[in-house]
Structure formats: structure tokens, C-alpha cells
Scaffold this active site. Sequence first.
Site, PDB file in Angstrom:
ATOM      1  N   ILE A 491       0.817  -1.227   0.000  1.00 40.49           N
ATOM      2  CA  ILE A 491       0.000   0.000   0.000  1.00 40.49           C
ATOM      3  C   ILE A 491       0.845   1.269   0.000  1.00 40.49           C
ATOM      4  CG2 ILE A 491      -2.012  -1.061   1.106  1.00 40.49           C
ATOM      5  CD1 ILE A 491      -1.026   0.024   3.782  1.00 40.49           C
ATOM      6  N   ASP A 620       9.373  16.195   9.268  1.00 44.26           N
ATOM      7  CA  ASP A 620       8.940  15.770   7.929  1.00 44.26           C
ATOM      8  C   ASP A 620       7.418  15.865   7.798  1.00 44.26           C
ATOM      9  OD1 ASP A 620       9.446  14.984   5.345  1.00 44.26           O
ATOM     10  OD2 ASP A 620       9.456  12.847   5.784  1.00 44.26           O
TER      11      ASP A 620
END
Length: 794
Positions: A491, A620
Site C-alpha cells: 500500500i 517531515d
Amino acid sequence: MTIPPILAVVFFLAALLPAAHGLGAGATVAAAYGSATVCGVVSGQPTRPVRCYRGGRLLAVEPNVSFTEVSGGRGYFCGLRSGGSTFLCWDILNSNSTLVPRRVYRKESAPLKSLAVGDDQVCALVNATGEVKCWRIDDTFQVPSGADRFSSISSGFGFSCGITMNTSHVRCWGSRQILDAIQVQDGFGNMPMSSIVAGGSHACGFNSSGFVVCGGNNDSGQLDVPSHSSFEFSLLSLGANHSCAIRQVNDTVTCWGGDGQYSANGTDVISFESIVSGSNFTCGLTSGNLSIICWGPGWPSESVGGLAELPLTGILPGPCVQSACECGIYGLSQSLCSGSGVICQPCTNQLQFPPPPSQSMPPPLPPAPISPPSSPSRALRRGLLAFAIVGSVGALAGICTMIYCLWSGVCFGKKKVHNSVQPTITRGNSNGGTTSNTSPPSRSSTIRRQSSRAMRRQRSGTSSKHADKAEEFSLEELAAATGDFSLENKIGAGSFGVVYRGKLLDGREVAIKRSETGPRTKKFQEKESAFESEISFLSRLHHKHLVRLVGYCEEKEERLIVYEYMKNGALYDHLHNKDNVEGSSSPVNSWKMRIKIALDAARGIEYLHNYAVPPIIHRDIKSSNILLDTYWTARVSDFGLSLMGPASDRDLRPSKAAGTVGYIDPEYYGLNVLTAKSDVYGLGVVLLELLTGKRAIFKSGEDGGTPISIVDFAVPVIMAGELAKILDSRVGSPESNEADAVELVAYTAMHCVNLEGKDRPTMTDIVANLERALTLCEDSHGSISSGTISIVSE
């Protein structure tokens, strides 16, 4: 069920101990913050209706029927009707002089008690069983199971706490601030408690010895209980960052926390029957004429000398009941209850206090004869019994502590703290992370503060060899869960590994990130560092808007991390998927939903910056690291590059800047100076993505062209006041109630991406702006809220 003798004594003592009213505890007086509204149950009438005061005027409250208790939240309050089979809620943010209710619960066969309203949630107990029932906007709110039983509950900001019926221990649950619930609960340990009251992100109560014990956040000194003796206080009330108590000897009030802003002149000479707190103010019901006085920085400036006396008089000091009273009847009960029921005197009044020196003393009794050892006196037998009880309770607590200590490994420093999310892209290595050592917990006048801080420090430590609250899986188990890591279960992917969807043997759906294997090169060491970073952080972070760690696997060179499965994937995919075209029915193609997602992510980051100990800088933040669960609740993920921030406002200087092109803070990238404002910049880029539908870096022309950053594309247009030109056409033009909200998000984003960190807002400022934006989007039909709660009838 047979109750052990020790617990029987604890329960008996609990019946004689003080009570607690607070931000979310049911009483005859309630404070609803956000509009500085105070409500009370009116006495002296055939029916006992509710009346409110707000903004200089009294408000009528429909219907004109009898109520037992009321409790206030953020922009609304609720009331439990006499008998407990129905409760109603009222929105107090409208300008009407008469408040019209909405019925939330009606069930004659299951009457309720202990109505406890928090900021977003409403909870109560089923009277006959002690089972908890809650009503809230978010289906992920974690209510205790039907098997759990509680004697009382209270609600704070996004969490609730209760006293368990079988053990008298504190247990907490919640949604928005999951860690607040855990920190509060940890502060009480296994100590038997008689009462609990929740505040913003803390809670206090009375233990079985009559002392005040607290747990949770202490940023403003709200846990620093003044030195006191057993049973000195009779009632507690908590706000967002302050705490107050009534002294039992003279019924005056003392407050602590809140940076000293709640110590108003006069509360130490006025006698109060009860007190209740809103977020940033406290109100008390005076003994003289049963009127209400309020004080605190959140109360309007109409106050004189710090106190404001409201024209809200004749309020009941307690509920009118039909049952017998164990500790006597409150004077004037007949007139206050209009002959229908009585008000019970608190059992704390039966506790004896030494009289003041001026009071005449009876002559001393002659000394009692000394009995032979074989036949101890009644007083001695009682003393020995009390000593045995106290010793037994202490021994039991000590044994429980030792068992927990050995089981958890805290005593030996053996806990491993771990953390994680989904794949990340890096522009530099993450080896330069530094760990800020926390100082040992300071001495405190309360046992709770010492133990709670120590436990929080333990949970906040760096990685050791075993994960804290994370399962360890074998490679064979995870291979079986993913069909041997088949492509059809893949995924996602990133520089540190591939993510697979899996199903464990017990049926749980999970996401499994597997680091690529290879020789022990620098790249391998980077992956090892990212693995350790994710595990170490996620194992100690528990928040509704952070992806939850399930477990991990370490076998030879294999490194795998197991997370809860996020059914609706990454925000990036919904914004930039080619299938999401104009006219698409995607739930993300709604301004309200996009603002909600932004708020969810901001709350997660705010938690990292302000509530994690020590604070954490994510490094991030990007749309691919914001994941969406089954209910479209957004959660921040991927902590592979995260670093622990310094305890002060000092900055960090990692060996190399790390992050993702388009999202990385230019100040951090250019000067290698890392602060929490670097995460603010990344979130600002995400906000611009939500507004425009563009990628962080995109090509300006339809057939290609020069790459341009979304910041350079959007900010000049927003500054020129031409926001409509760049809004995502897939969502459409904002409706009238959405236009202001979208504009507020745009200006927030513009400030987030300022070149210099000092010019950017804090995450707390961003959360406040996004909360306001979401409120502007809320449709008032069918809800009772300030944009935060939607209550559905049973």
C-alpha cells in the site's frame, strides 16, 4: 460479590469524604466557558428550573420543569431532570434571551446520575449499575466497556475520569487528548480515591485519608496543592490551568495555579456552599443569600476588586432528594425545596475538627484505668484496628507497586520506548539527532506530583532494548499476515521501506512497514536509525491525532514496524490522485472536511511540541505523512526523522538538514538551525495544498513547464486579496458560511510559510485559528455546540 475487608473500610471512608465539582462535574451550579455563562437550579418554587446569567443579563431557560443537576462545557451546558430519566442540552452562544433545549437522552428504565460535561463530550452514569454512557461528535471516543462500573465521573478537555466501583481507583478515557487521560490516571496510580474532578488537562480528588491528590499537566502550577492537613478541604473545582478548594473549617476558598491569577481578594473571607470552574474563571455559591460570585481572568471586566456578584440568587446548594439523609438535613430544606424533598447535609460535616483557642473547652476527663495486656481497652482495640487497617492498605499498595515495578521494568531502567508511522523521504541523514536529558523531578508538597513526574520522565526516555506497550512479533507472523509480503498487499513505499496491509491472527488489520534489507552500509545504518527513532517515539506517544504503534519485529537484519491500519490512506493521495477530478464525490472535496483534517493534524503536531516530555520536532510534516482513519480523522505519521527538542527555546543543530523538498523549512535547510517552527512551515505547505489542490512542487503549464513551489504560487495571490483565483475548483466556491473560514485558513498558511521562523505562529496559535475556521463552517441545524459537539438522541 464478596468485598474484601480492606476495601470495605475504604468504601466506608469514601462515604465520609469531601466531594468535588469542576469543569465537568454535575452540581446545582454550572459554568459554560466560551461566553462566560453561569447557570443554576433555582430554589423556592414548586418546580426547580434552571436560570442562567450571561453578558450582563439573566436568561430564561426552557422548559420550566425541575432539574437535579447541571454541567457546563464549551459553548453549551446540559441539565439532568429530576428522576434522572431525561437530560437536555442548551446552546448558549446564540443571542437569544430564552434558551431552547434539545433532548439528548430519555429512558425511563435507565435513569442517569453524575452528569459530566467536558469541552466536546457529555458523559453520565446509569444510576442502577454505574455503567458509563457518553455522547460526542467523534466515534473514536473510547468509552469504558459495559462491564466497567463507576461510582462517580468528571469530564475535562477531551477526556473523562471516574472512580471505579470495585477498587476506588481512578480510571480515565478520552479522545482529543488521549495522553492527558493517561497522564492523569498515572498520577493516581493504585491509590484508593473517594472523589475525582477533571480540569483542562489535569484532575484532582480526595484520597481515603482526606488529602488532595492530583495528576496530569502542571504547566501553570495547577498541581501544586498548598500544604494542608487531612480533611482540611471539603470540595474541589478545576479549570483549564487552575484549581480551587473550599476550606472545611470556615467555607472560604483558596486557589492555586493559573500563574496566580485566581487568588482574588475576598474569597478568603466569604463563605461558600459550592464552587464550579469554567476554563479560565471560577464561580462560587455564597452561604449568605445563595447568590453567585465569579472571578478570574476569563470573567468580563464588570467585576469589582476581582469579584463579580451576579444577580443570580436563590440557587439550590444541593439537589432536592426524596430519600433519607445519612448525615443530616440542610437547614431551610423545606423552603428551598418547596416541601418536595430535602437537601442532604454533606457527610464531611460529621468530621470533628479541634475548636479554636477562644472556644471554651469542657473539663478534661479523668485518666482511664490501664487495662492489663490480656484485656486491652476499647480505645486501644480501636487504635490497633485502625493501625492494622492503615498498615494493610499500605502493605497492599506496596505489593502492587513492587509487582508493577517488576512487570514493567521501570525500576531497572529496562523499558524500550518506540515509535513510528509510514514511509518517509529524506534529503539528508538523520544521524544527527540529539537527545535532551531531562532533569530529575523536583520535590513537591504532594505525593502525586513527585510520582507522576517521575513516571512521565520514565516514559519519555530514549530507546532501550524492549518496547514499552508495543508487541514483539516474529517475522513468520508478519509474513503470514501479509501473504508473504505479496504485491497485492503493498500500500505504500518510501526510502526506508515498503508498507503492506496485513491481518493478524486475532483479526486486527494493521499496516506493516518493512525496511529493505542489505549490507551494513551507511544506507543500512540510516534505516536502522529511522527504525529506532520510530519505535522510541511511538511507544510513548498516545494521542488521537498520531498514528498508533502496535508492535515491531527485529530478526537479524530484518526491521519491521506494525501500526494501526488507516483505512482511508494518506491525504496526499486524496488531493493529488488523478481519479479525484472536478465533480468527484470524494469526502475530501468539502471545505469543512479539509479544514477539519487540517485541524486534526495541527492538534497532533501541537501535542508533539507542547505536551510530549521532552518536546518532539517531527522534521517531515507533509501531506503523505497525514493519514486518515475509518472516520476520516487525520493522524500524523512517520517519525523516522523526528528529534527530541530542547527543554527550552534553544535551537538544535543536527549534522545535516532532513526533510522533503517543497516542505522543508528554508531557514533550517540554509542555516541548519532546527526549531519547532520548522514543523510549522511544513504544515503551512499542507494548508496551501488543501486550499489549492496543487502539489508542494508542481509544473506551471498544462504540458509541463518550469517547476514552481506552492509557496511562490499561492502567497502573492493571498497577499493581493485574490484568494478565489487559486482555490481548488474540485471543491467549488465556498458557501457564505465557509468564505470567512477559508480566508482565515489562507492567512494562517501565509504566516506559517514566512522565511524566518520568528515570524511564524506557534502550533497553539494555528490550532486556535483552525478551530475558529471550523466553527465558522459548522451548520447549526441539529447540533448543540460551538462548532465542537453534535449530540444525537438515543
